[in-house]
Design an enzyme around this catalytic site. Structure first.
Site, mmCIF file in Angstrom:
data_model
loop_
_atom_site.group_PDB
_atom_site.id
_atom_site.type_symbol
_atom_site.label_atom_id
_atom_site.label_comp_id
_atom_site.label_asym_id
_atom_site.label_seq_id
_atom_site.Cartn_x
_atom_site.Cartn_y
_atom_site.Cartn_z
ATOM 1 N N ALA A 83 -45.506 -3.538 8.816
ATOM 2 C CA ALA A 83 -46.832 -3.963 9.259
ATOM 3 C C ALA A 83 -47.707 -2.721 9.350
ATOM 4 C CB ALA A 83 -46.736 -4.647 10.615
ATOM 5 N N THR A 84 -48.994 -2.902 9.100
ATOM 6 C CA THR A 84 -49.831 -1.706 8.985
ATOM 7 C C THR A 84 -50.882 -1.547 10.074
ATOM 8 O OG1 THR A 84 -50.925 -2.884 7.231
ATOM 9 C CG2 THR A 84 -49.348 -1.228 6.585
ATOM 10 N N THR A 85 -52.158 -1.661 9.756
ATOM 11 C CA THR A 85 -53.159 -1.056 10.640
ATOM 12 C C THR A 85 -53.624 -1.926 11.805
ATOM 13 O OG1 THR A 85 -53.914 0.012 8.643
ATOM 14 C CG2 THR A 85 -55.328 0.230 10.574
ATOM 15 N N ALA A 94 -51.692 -0.167 1.799
ATOM 16 C CA ALA A 94 -50.842 -1.023 2.634
ATOM 17 C C ALA A 94 -51.634 -1.833 3.647
ATOM 18 C CB ALA A 94 -49.808 -0.169 3.365
#
Lengths: 277, 230
Positions: A49-51, A224
């Protein structure tokens, strides 16, 4: 787990108000940090999972997360949710290994609710932040094998009457942030964006707009991080926490704000210009 | 060496029942009422910190009379059991019936085992559904019996007098304020007569299905309670 109909004596014993501690005694296999992996890196096996971004405003705090989970160059999921309510007055966003992160969030949610029910009052904001630090620290072994979980925690402090943000490192280090912060792969771009957009007199709507702008900038430069998906109408998950409690902004409301942001980017793709001096 | 006296099992159980009953009847009564939007509990409790009515899970609440340390243990066990189930499986898998069962088995085993003294407690477990017809109210006694109540119930001192009063005045689909007033009037009755309980000494809580959060338990106090009491 008890399978006998009678409650086992451990349940009836006075003691800890912590669910994680109780779990460690009664069902340690359910604790996220208690597993051992064979040597080597497991980083490529699981979606990431990213931002996540968070920013405070006068009446509270806003947290927003993009919707992408990646596995190497593959988009593992395009509508994952990474921002969750932790309890009525706080929320938590996650970056890192998605499966473990969601498990830690579930444990954290249960931990806060359990304490509240057993003790009859809620943990202080710092108490909550420290409990999350302990849970993240418990995952250190996994983090060293590539399955790191890095949360961002934000909420309304009823005692101090202000929104507060806490960031973490994989060792459970806990750092209070002022004004705004971001975690995850696109966080550098998001933070740069917020630096230029953030003002301390924003209202809730403007603060959400700034967060959505920051996520747009993160998606612009980080593969991403997912940008707004116009064809499928997938937009960031946004939590707003004030003295009245936390709410998740409705999808329609976020879509409206995202549409305005995109409208602005049609004429200036790099986003709003900040004044030079 | 002295021989122990023979005591028949009947006598033994009767003695244990009497012991538990005596402890329970000393406590102030708790009243439970099903109203249009859920289940309401009321009791007289001068303490603002030591509750007799508490939240167990999203849609499940607990109320007790008797010895504080004993029902507090049961309450904590209930919270642990519910949170454990909800964490290991899913929030929707935590049920009032399961909890009532665990309590019944625990109370029953303690009552009939010679080693422990019987618990001097009676317990309400309530669970609300999506509509009034799906609401459930269980009353558990010190010996592990479970009674499923409909509409209203009371336990503790003068429970019978109160139940008679409730039977005369309770109607289906009551509003919250009517239910609060009825419950407060009922809780103030005893075998000797009636008295009005001061609002500051009332402990009132509801499982309210109209609450937007998943956790439906809510305490009514202060201005909210005063307004409801009319």
């Amino acid at each position: 787990m008890t399978d006998s109909p009678r409650l086992s004596p451990a349940y009836l014993m006075p003691g800890t108000g912590s669910f994680a501690d109780f779990l460690a005694q009664q069902a340690p296999d359910l604790l996220p940090g208690s597993r051992t992996l064979p040597p080597g890196s497991a980083a490529d096996f699981a979606p990431h999972a990213t931002t996540i971004v968070a920013a405070t405003f006068n009446d509270g705090v806003v947290m927003a997360g993009d919707r992408r989970a990646t596995m190497g160059n593959i988009i593992a999921q395009r509508d994952i949710e990474k921002v969750f309510p932790a309890d009525e007055y706080s929320c938590v966003g996650i970056a890192g290994s998605a499966g473990l992160a969601v498990e830690i969030v579930r444990l954290f949610q249960t931990e806060l609710e359990h304490y509240e029910k057993i003790e009859g009052n809620t943990l202080s904001m710092d108490g909550k932040a420290n409990r999350l630090a302990t849970l993240v620290r418990g995952n250190l072994g996994m983090a060293m094998q590539g399955l790191a979980v890095v949360p961002l925690f934000a909420g309304y402090d009823l005692a101090a009457r202000t929104g507060r943000i806490f960031s973490y490192d994989v060792t459970g280090g806990r750092y209070e942030e002022t004004a705004f912060h971001a975690v995850g792969s696109g966080s550098l771009f998001a933070r740069g964006s917020l630096k230029k957009l953030y003002r301390d007199d924003l209202d809730a709507d403007e603060c959400v707009t700034a967060a959505v702008q920051a996520l747009y900038d993160a998606a612009d430069d980080d593969s991403a991080t997912g940008g707004p998906d116009l064809t499928r109408r997938i937009f960031p998950v946004v939590q707003v926490v004030t003295a009245d409690g936390g709410t998740r902004l409705s999808d329609e409301r976020v879509a409206e704000i995202a549409d305005r942001v995109i409208g602005g980017r049609m004429t200036r793709p790099d986003g709003p210009a900040a004044s030079l001096i | 060496m002295s021989m122990p006296f023979y005591v028949s099992p009947d006598q033994l159980m009767k003695d244990r029942s009497d012991y538990a009953r005596k402890g329970i009847s000393r406590g102030r009564p708790v009243v439970a009422i099903q109203y249009a939007d859920g289940v309401l509990f009321t009791t007289e409790n001068p303490s603002q910190a030591l509750y007799k009515i508490s939240e167990i899970y999203d849609r499940i609440a607990f109320a007790a009379v008797g010895r504080y340390n004993e029902f507090e243990n049961l309450r904590i066990a209930g919270v642990r059991l519910a949170d454990m189930r909800g964490y290991a499986y899913d929030r929707s898998d935590v049920t009032g019936r399961g909890l009532a069962n665990a309590y019944a088995q625990t109370l029953g085993t303690i009552f009939s085992s010679g080693g422990e003294k019987p618990y001097e407690v009676e317990v309400f477990v309530a669970e609300i559904g999506d509509e009034a017809a799906a609401d459930q109210l269980y009353r558990l006694t010190y010996d592990g019996q479970v009674v499923e109540e409909r509409g209203y119930a009371a336990m503790g001192g003068s429970a019978e007098t109160i139940t008679t009063y409730l039977a005369e005045h309770w109607t289906e689909q009551m509003t919250l304020s009517a239910a609060v007033q009825l419950a407060a009037a009922a809780a103030g009755r005893n075998d000797a007569g009636e008295k009005a309980i001061e609002i500051g000494n009332l402990e009132v809580a509801v499982l309210d299905r109209t609450r937007s959060q998943p956790r439906k338990f809510r305490r009514l106090r202060g201005d909210v309670l005063t307004a409801l009491m009319g």
